[in-house]
Scaffold this motif. Structure first.
Motif, PDB file in Angstrom:
ATOM      1  N   VAL A  97      -8.127   3.039  -8.073  1.00  0.00           N
ATOM      2  CA  VAL A  97      -6.732   3.226  -6.981  1.00  0.00           C
ATOM      3  C   VAL A  97      -8.032   3.106  -5.949  1.00  0.00           C
ATOM      4  O   VAL A  97      -9.065   3.969  -5.753  1.00  0.00           O
ATOM      5  CB  VAL A  97      -6.544   4.903  -6.668  1.00  0.00           C
ATOM      6  CG1 VAL A  97      -5.871   4.609  -4.990  1.00  0.00           C
ATOM      7  CG2 VAL A  97      -5.867   5.022  -7.826  1.00  0.00           C
TER       8      VAL A  97
ATOM      9  N   ALA B  72      -0.396   8.316   1.277  1.00  0.00           N
ATOM     10  CA  ALA B  72      -0.487   9.564   0.482  1.00  0.00           C
ATOM     11  C   ALA B  72      -0.985  10.424   1.546  1.00  0.00           C
ATOM     12  O   ALA B  72      -1.192   9.777   3.094  1.00  0.00           O
ATOM     13  CB  ALA B  72      -1.741   9.379  -0.413  1.00  0.00           C
TER      14      ALA B  72
ATOM     15  N   LYS C  59      -4.283   0.477  -7.203  1.00  0.00           N
ATOM     16  CA  LYS C  59      -3.503   0.613  -6.219  1.00  0.00           C
ATOM     17  C   LYS C  59      -4.149   1.136  -4.736  1.00  0.00           C
ATOM     18  O   LYS C  59      -4.878   0.883  -5.208  1.00  0.00           O
ATOM     19  CB  LYS C  59      -2.732   2.142  -6.990  1.00  0.00           C
ATOM     20  CG  LYS C  59      -2.128   2.636  -6.318  1.00  0.00           C
ATOM     21  CD  LYS C  59      -0.620   3.887  -6.777  1.00  0.00           C
ATOM     22  CE  LYS C  59      -1.690   4.820  -7.251  1.00  0.00           C
ATOM     23  NZ  LYS C  59      -0.437   5.977  -6.840  1.00  0.00           N
TER      24      LYS C  59
ATOM     25  N   ALA D  41      -2.072  13.493  -7.050  1.00  0.00           N
ATOM     26  CA  ALA D  41      -1.144  12.520  -7.773  1.00  0.00           C
ATOM     27  C   ALA D  41      -0.590  11.208  -7.127  1.00  0.00           C
ATOM     28  O   ALA D  41      -0.574  10.921  -8.801  1.00  0.00           O
ATOM     29  CB  ALA D  41       0.323  13.378  -7.204  1.00  0.00           C
ATOM     30  N   GLU D  42      -1.114  10.665  -6.245  1.00  0.00           N
ATOM     31  CA  GLU D  42      -1.270   9.460  -6.606  1.00  0.00           C
ATOM     32  C   GLU D  42      -2.524   8.993  -6.031  1.00  0.00           C
ATOM     33  O   GLU D  42      -2.788   8.040  -6.881  1.00  0.00           O
ATOM     34  CB  GLU D  42      -1.207   9.051  -4.394  1.00  0.00           C
ATOM     35  CG  GLU D  42       0.893   8.841  -4.422  1.00  0.00           C
ATOM     36  CD  GLU D  42       1.238   8.680  -4.684  1.00  0.00           C
ATOM     37  OE1 GLU D  42       1.025   7.116  -5.584  1.00  0.00           O
ATOM     38  OE2 GLU D  42       2.151   8.338  -4.289  1.00  0.00           O
ATOM     39  N   VAL D  43      -3.211   9.570  -6.604  1.00  0.00           N
ATOM     40  CA  VAL D  43      -4.628   9.778  -6.089  1.00  0.00           C
ATOM     41  C   VAL D  43      -5.654   9.528  -7.823  1.00  0.00           C
ATOM     42  O   VAL D  43      -6.094   9.325  -8.604  1.00  0.00           O
ATOM     43  CB  VAL D  43      -5.538   9.682  -5.626  1.00  0.00           C
ATOM     44  CG1 VAL D  43      -7.360   9.354  -5.853  1.00  0.00           C
ATOM     45  CG2 VAL D  43      -5.286   8.795  -4.032  1.00  0.00           C
TER      46      VAL D  43
ATOM     47  N   SER E  41      -3.867   8.368 -11.835  1.00  0.00           N
ATOM     48  CA  SER E  41      -3.414   7.446 -11.311  1.00  0.00           C
ATOM     49  C   SER E  41      -3.723   6.429 -12.640  1.00  0.00           C
ATOM     50  O   SER E  41      -5.052   7.171 -13.195  1.00  0.00           O
ATOM     51  CB  SER E  41      -3.967   6.146 -10.335  1.00  0.00           C
ATOM     52  OG  SER E  41      -3.284   5.487 -10.282  1.00  0.00           O
TER      53      SER E  41
ATOM     54  N   THR F 125       0.654  15.087  -1.470  1.00  0.00           N
ATOM     55  CA  THR F 125       0.783  13.756  -2.755  1.00  0.00           C
ATOM     56  C   THR F 125      -1.013  13.192  -3.438  1.00  0.00           C
ATOM     57  O   THR F 125      -1.123  12.548  -4.021  1.00  0.00           O
ATOM     58  CB  THR F 125       1.657  12.552  -1.748  1.00  0.00           C
ATOM     59  OG1 THR F 125       1.732  12.376  -1.273  1.00  0.00           O
ATOM     60  CG2 THR F 125       3.153  12.797  -1.739  1.00  0.00           C
TER      61      THR F 125
ATOM     62  N   VAL G  18      -4.152   2.716  -1.789  1.00  0.00           N
ATOM     63  CA  VAL G  18      -3.216   4.198  -1.147  1.00  0.00           C
ATOM     64  C   VAL G  18      -4.487   4.735   0.294  1.00  0.00           C
ATOM     65  O   VAL G  18      -5.719   4.870   0.433  1.00  0.00           O
ATOM     66  CB  VAL G  18      -3.635   5.440  -2.156  1.00  0.00           C
ATOM     67  CG1 VAL G  18      -3.233   6.556  -1.363  1.00  0.00           C
ATOM     68  CG2 VAL G  18      -3.310   4.933  -3.362  1.00  0.00           C
TER      69      VAL G  18
ATOM     70  N   THR H  91       0.919  -0.982   0.043  1.00  0.00           N
ATOM     71  CA  THR H  91       0.167   0.275  -0.096  1.00  0.00           C
ATOM     72  C   THR H  91       1.119   1.068  -0.248  1.00  0.00           C
ATOM     73  O   THR H  91       1.718   1.473   0.240  1.00  0.00           O
ATOM     74  CB  THR H  91      -0.768   0.041   0.874  1.00  0.00           C
ATOM     75  OG1 THR H  91      -0.142  -0.073   2.175  1.00  0.00           O
ATOM     76  CG2 THR H  91      -2.130  -1.181   0.780  1.00  0.00           C
ATOM     77  N   VAL H  92       0.426   2.068  -0.297  1.00  0.00           N
ATOM     78  CA  VAL H  92       0.693   3.881  -0.753  1.00  0.00           C
ATOM     79  C   VAL H  92       0.216   4.811   0.594  1.00  0.00           C
ATOM     80  O   VAL H  92      -1.044   4.932   0.655  1.00  0.00           O
ATOM     81  CB  VAL H  92       0.957   3.762  -2.081  1.00  0.00           C
ATOM     82  CG1 VAL H  92       1.362   5.606  -2.353  1.00  0.00           C
ATOM     83  CG2 VAL H  92       1.389   3.104  -3.074  1.00  0.00           C
TER      84      VAL H  92
END
Length: 106
Positions: A22, A6, A53, A13-15, A18, A10, A55, A3-4
């Motif tokens: 996500v 955030a 992904k 950018a992460e969500v 993507s 961020t 997060v 898992t990332v």
């Protein structure tokens, strides 16, 4: 893939940016149900690598992302596809239920 984590900075950018769907988990260290689903989300992250992904956003450290999403209770889970929310749910659930919800949403 693990898992990332955030942050407010961020999150987009992460969500939202993507290339793949996500799942966002809004959680906190003091939240019992959040800790219950944590290991399941870690396992699903590995099992569904490349398809989705996962997060995690700590609401205590990152109140803006949670406020932006209208999070009122945690754990709050959102599925984003192409930068938009396509599904969301609150509360803990068994791994199998989380997996089928994610698969239906993506």
């Amino acid at each position: 893939m693990a898992t990332v984590a955030a942050t407010d900075d961020t999150f987009d950018a992460e969500v939202r940016n993507s290339d793949i769907p996500v799942v966002v988990d809004f959680w906190a260290e003091w939240c019992g149900p959040c800790k219950q689903i944590g290991p399941s989300l870690e396992e699903l992250s590995a099992e569904m690598d490349g398809k989705v992904k996962i997060v995690k956003v700590d609401v205590d450290s990152n109140p803006n992302a949670a406020a932006q999403m209208g999070v009122r209770g945690i754990p709050a889970l959102f599925v984003f596809k192409d930068g938009e929310v396509v599904s969301n749910r609150n509360g803990a659930a068994p791994k199998a239920a989380l997996q089928s919800w994610i698969e239906e949403s993506i």
